[in-house]
Design a protein around this motif. Sequence first.
Motif, PDB file in Angstrom:
ATOM      1  N   ARG A   1       0.580  -0.937  -0.021  1.00 25.80           N
ATOM      2  CA  ARG A   1       0.098  -0.153  -0.287  1.00 25.80           C
ATOM      3  C   ARG A   1       0.643   1.338   0.201  1.00 25.80           C
ATOM      4  O   ARG A   1       0.551   1.897  -0.313  1.00 25.80           O
ATOM      5  CB  ARG A   1      -0.617  -0.023   1.330  1.00 25.80           C
ATOM      6  CG  ARG A   1      -1.902  -0.844   0.915  1.00 25.80           C
ATOM      7  CD  ARG A   1      -3.050  -1.115   1.954  1.00 25.80           C
ATOM      8  NE  ARG A   1      -3.210   0.499   3.075  1.00 25.80           N
ATOM      9  CZ  ARG A   1      -4.348   0.406   4.316  1.00 25.80           C
ATOM     10  NH1 ARG A   1      -4.217  -0.596   4.467  1.00 25.80           N
ATOM     11  NH2 ARG A   1      -4.771   1.670   4.361  1.00 25.80           N
ATOM     12  N   THR A   2       2.198   0.802   0.045  1.00 27.32           N
ATOM     13  CA  THR A   2       2.822   2.568  -0.030  1.00 27.32           C
ATOM     14  C   THR A   2       3.531   2.930  -0.653  1.00 27.32           C
ATOM     15  O   THR A   2       4.254   3.641  -1.130  1.00 27.32           O
ATOM     16  CB  THR A   2       3.861   2.593   1.494  1.00 27.32           C
ATOM     17  OG1 THR A   2       5.109   1.013   0.836  1.00 27.32           O
ATOM     18  CG2 THR A   2       3.767   1.406   2.363  1.00 27.32           C
ATOM     19  N   ILE A   3       3.226   1.703  -2.156  1.00 32.55           N
ATOM     20  CA  ILE A   3       4.518   1.911  -3.590  1.00 32.55           C
ATOM     21  C   ILE A   3       3.064   2.938  -3.911  1.00 32.55           C
ATOM     22  O   ILE A   3       2.224   3.180  -4.115  1.00 32.55           O
ATOM     23  CB  ILE A   3       3.382   0.885  -4.385  1.00 32.55           C
ATOM     24  CG1 ILE A   3       4.334  -0.481  -3.830  1.00 32.55           C
ATOM     25  CG2 ILE A   3       4.712   1.507  -5.530  1.00 32.55           C
ATOM     26  CD1 ILE A   3       4.058  -1.259  -4.299  1.00 32.55           C
ATOM     27  N   ASP A   4       3.673   4.034  -4.100  1.00 35.08           N
ATOM     28  CA  ASP A   4       4.065   5.644  -4.705  1.00 35.08           C
ATOM     29  C   ASP A   4       4.738   6.016  -5.981  1.00 35.08           C
ATOM     30  O   ASP A   4       6.203   6.304  -5.352  1.00 35.08           O
ATOM     31  CB  ASP A   4       3.458   6.667  -4.096  1.00 35.08           C
ATOM     32  CG  ASP A   4       2.674   8.464  -4.552  1.00 35.08           C
ATOM     33  OD1 ASP A   4       2.186   8.015  -5.208  1.00 35.08           O
ATOM     34  OD2 ASP A   4       2.802   8.796  -3.453  1.00 35.08           O
TER      35      ASP A   4
ATOM     36  N   GLN B   1      -0.436   3.773  -7.851  1.00 35.45           N
ATOM     37  CA  GLN B   1      -0.555   3.661  -6.288  1.00 35.45           C
ATOM     38  C   GLN B   1      -1.885   2.774  -6.104  1.00 35.45           C
ATOM     39  O   GLN B   1      -2.380   1.866  -6.871  1.00 35.45           O
ATOM     40  CB  GLN B   1      -0.931   4.715  -6.126  1.00 35.45           C
ATOM     41  CG  GLN B   1      -0.588   6.275  -5.506  1.00 35.45           C
ATOM     42  CD  GLN B   1      -0.978   7.818  -5.402  1.00 35.45           C
ATOM     43  OE1 GLN B   1      -2.472   7.384  -5.502  1.00 35.45           O
ATOM     44  NE2 GLN B   1      -0.693   8.261  -5.094  1.00 35.45           N
ATOM     45  N   ASN B   2      -2.123   1.984  -5.297  1.00 33.28           N
ATOM     46  CA  ASN B   2      -2.983   1.291  -4.509  1.00 33.28           C
ATOM     47  C   ASN B   2      -2.523  -0.151  -5.362  1.00 33.28           C
ATOM     48  O   ASN B   2      -4.081  -0.673  -5.795  1.00 33.28           O
ATOM     49  CB  ASN B   2      -4.604   2.014  -4.728  1.00 33.28           C
ATOM     50  CG  ASN B   2      -3.839   2.995  -4.031  1.00 33.28           C
ATOM     51  OD1 ASN B   2      -4.435   3.201  -2.420  1.00 33.28           O
ATOM     52  ND2 ASN B   2      -6.084   3.333  -4.512  1.00 33.28           N
TER      53      ASN B   2
END
Lengths: 363, 384
Positions: free
Chosen positions: A254-257, A263-264
């Motif tokens: 969930r921290t992937i950006d 995201q998400n």
Amino acid sequence: MNMQGSQLVWIIVTTEVNALIGITISPAILISKQDTWLSMLVGGGIGLVLTLLVVHLSTLHPNQTLTQFSQALLGKWLGRLIVIPYLIAWYTLSAYLLREFTSFLQPILIDRTPLWIIMILLLGLMVYLTCSAGITGIGRLCQIVGPIIIFVLIVCFILNVGNADWHNLLPVYVDSGWVNILKGSLRPSFWFAGPFTLLVIISFMQNPQKAIAKSMLGVGINIFMVLTATLMVLMVFGPNLAAKIRFSYFMYVRTIDILNFIQNLDIFTIFIWIFGVTIQLSLYLFVASYETAQWFNVKEWKKIIWFGAPAIFLMAILIPNELFLATYEKFWASVIFPVCGIGIPLLLWIVSVVKKKASEYKV
Amino acid sequence: MKRAGKLCFVWLLMILSTTGCWNLREPDQLAYVLGTGLDLTKDGQLQISIQIVIPSGVDGGQESGGGTKEKSFRVISATGKNVYDTVPSFQAQLSRSLFLGHRRIILIGQRLAEHGIGNLLDEFIRNPQSELRSRIYVVKNGQAKDILSAEPIFEPFTPTELVRQQATLGLKRYYFRDFLSDALSQGLQPMVPTVRLTDSKQFVYSGTAVFNKDEGLKLVGFLNSKESNYAYWITNRQTTFTITSIVKQGNGNVSLKLRSLDRRIRVKMIDKQIQIDVHLTGEGTILENNTNLDPTKRKDLNIIQEELSQTTQKSIQKMIKKVQEQYKTDIFGFGESVHRKYPYQWKTLKQDWNDTFPELDISVKVELQSKDPGETTSSIKSIP
């Protein structure tokens, strides 16, 4: 029913890598902090040895499942008696996993759906897969799903490199010491070895002599994936925060950006998770049903499913709360695994080797 | 016939189950939260404010002219015992259910920060609906609520502006979860960017808030934006910034825009005495030169670089002294450096690191280099 060598590899990967990454990382970080990756390596090593024991035992008795060769070795009654712990383990583990997984899924994805509906949907898939083609179907599905799982995992590793800080892994070793590293490796090592399904499914292999190499390859892939996942979780959250998060890998995804628009990605993780858990549960259902049939000398093993599946469902429903799941985990680690994963296989292996030696001596 | 029956059954099951209608949540049933603000009211209660998007207001902003422009957001507040305790009060004011998945920032008012926020952090990571990519700010001399209500300039929302501003200021991404990780670590005290409100109700970035996590995560002081540039340089959280300083030998001042910053922290232990060497290097471009010196000449350039390095070094030493003497908290993570270099000794050192830190022997060396003198040679000055 037949199984190819590559199917064995993918069955080991598909049915275990999800549970390993999902369940074992966080508790291990609680014990061995930034050295958890060392714990995973040690645990992987132990897992390899235990897998070798189980697989070697199976290859000593080609085309025979656990119930068959234990009876051949120890006689009808004793042989059956020692299979009982395995049956208990497989049925309860299925119930445990069914409950654990649905109660993980429900609050984040479908919080207004009752648990039992998710369970029934999963159970329906399990029964269908097991009934329609048995181990062949499970193996085929694993050949397709396994690579997808590995692919998604690797993509999630790569996408979060920007958030990772390797300083979080320092200092190595000194803070935890070998006692904590070993303690942290115990639970993962049980999962690396798997819940003894290999004792049954090796007998369906076309070339049993390949079994050892293929199963080692499967466990090896698992070790690599879990090691990388642990390193990434530690580097992104730091050991102190990671230790507080229950499902740290899921949170990690969930921290992937990336550039504010990738995201998400957790939805992909849930997607492979559902695949993995369905196959995992199907395998346990198959193994449990097949062995129950052997135990009762029932010719049509598929009939057992119609008793086994409702039993698993009932047990999963009756689990009162999360605390009970934790108690079961302790029970698994302190009783079931030492008995079924180490004790009995070792006993059977010694008896097999001695008998083989004795028969050679006679000739 | 039997096959058809089975097929129908499967079809029906699929249609009933895969739609997931009972869990239906459409975007027009949600109130999107963009920012959360935490404050302490005058009578000592926890007050939470949230900024929620008004979608029709956002659309209206894009249409050209005409009509009364609707506001694109609204700020509502509620008091409660803890963070989640305020959610029912929010819900009582809204027809849509709160959605936290797009929350960009978490703001903490100064009074609450001074009071300590150690027991308010759990909800932000425990709640499965919570967003992990939020940034964190401390509001200097004011309340978080006021920043959320401030009028943005470019974007429809202040939180988005604050997040974008961080990149413009050359700050590396520092998420709420990084703050938590710092707050849980052994040899590092958290520092958080601050923002304040001007009299004309505009937000201004104004440096850094220094926390002490060992006393309930309390705010102990601030660093102004120059000092925080230096502090972030040491902790590797800054990518670019500009140094302007007087060059005495040239009788004027020079601005150097630093584009690549690097730092090296060395820990030495001599007779149980810890010594820390901070080595900072920066490369950049001269963008303004009001001295008699010509940066295209090697000799003059060396003078400029030397003097800039010296003055920066002095400012940084002053800043470190200030933190050591006034705030007494190790925001630079020197404890963590000791922990990594001397893990065995750290086991005894860590208990009273807060007492050790103010006494610590820290030497700073700054090396600035100008890679490019800009577009002119010697300064364009009207001859006196």
